[in-house]
Design an enzyme around this catalytic site. Sequence first.
Site, short mmCIF file in Angstrom:
data_model
loop_
_atom_site.label_atom_id
_atom_site.label_comp_id
_atom_site.label_asym_id
_atom_site.label_seq_id
_atom_site.Cartn_x
_atom_site.Cartn_y
_atom_site.Cartn_z
N CYS A 45 9.10 3.28 -2.38
CA CYS A 45 8.02 2.80 -1.50
C CYS A 45 7.78 1.31 -1.68
CB CYS A 45 6.71 3.53 -1.81
SG CYS A 45 6.81 5.30 -1.65
N ASP A 140 1.48 1.67 25.68
CA ASP A 140 0.73 2.69 26.45
C ASP A 140 0.18 3.77 25.52
OD1 ASP A 140 3.08 3.87 25.66
OD2 ASP A 140 3.77 4.41 27.67
C1 BEZ Z 1 9.69 6.72 -4.59
O1 BEZ Z 1 9.00 6.06 -3.81
O2 BEZ Z 1 10.46 6.18 -5.34
C2 BEZ Z 1 9.56 8.23 -4.63
C3 BEZ Z 1 8.34 8.83 -4.38
C4 BEZ Z 1 8.24 10.21 -4.43
C5 BEZ Z 1 9.37 10.99 -4.73
C6 BEZ Z 1 10.59 10.36 -4.94
C7 BEZ Z 1 10.70 8.97 -4.89
#
Ligand code: BEZ
Length: 226
Positions: A45, A140
Amino acid sequence: MAPLLGDIAPNFQAETTHGPIDFHEFISGSWCCLFSHPADFTPVCTTELARVSQLLPEFAKRNVKCIALSCDDVDSHNAWVADISAYGEGTPMGSSGEGFPIIGDADRKVALLYGMIPTDAPVVGGQAATVRSVFVIGDDKKIKMTLTYPASTGRSFDEILRVIDSLQLTMYHKVGTPVDWKTGGDCVVLPSVKDDDAKSLFPKGFKAKELPSGKHYLRMTPQPDV
Ligand code: BEZ
């Protein structure tokens, strides 16, 4: 159930790292890329959010606002953005309006509304977490593209920009974009367009590919001017 292509993006009110929003007000007059993450302070993330922050000028060129969601609260997001910014080597992600907002969704209200928690959701902190969903929403307010990746696979936001380019081109011209198309590449003439009409619609010309079936359906044309 996740919204389907063509549905109006469900509205919601939420706290974000840029303050409270009404989603429909936030996207008014713009396209939007809404994307979810399993949890704060997770490695994949962090790399994704830093990349989106770097790509913000590309999204802005296409009149697309970005907004992320992770099932933690805004205080946690605000602590996390320093890591994202550092990973992105200074890309702006702060709480004073620079970068793009991250929705606080500790109660999973928005995640459930958008079907971002699948059957085999990863368990984070004892709860089922969101996976990597993306919703591209048009000006839209209709859903134009959805994508779901597992938690362990980071998305390609270059690919999402490529899809937005295709969506915005095909909204105004009677073309589709073939495999691996990139801006400037040849397009296909839509099957609904008759050859006689194609002559006037595509002044740069078009050419049908000879195929074993003898059917005259794969017609290529240079990308129309945008
Ligand atoms: C990650 O962002 O690295 C991750 C998050 C949850 C499960 C597996 C990877």
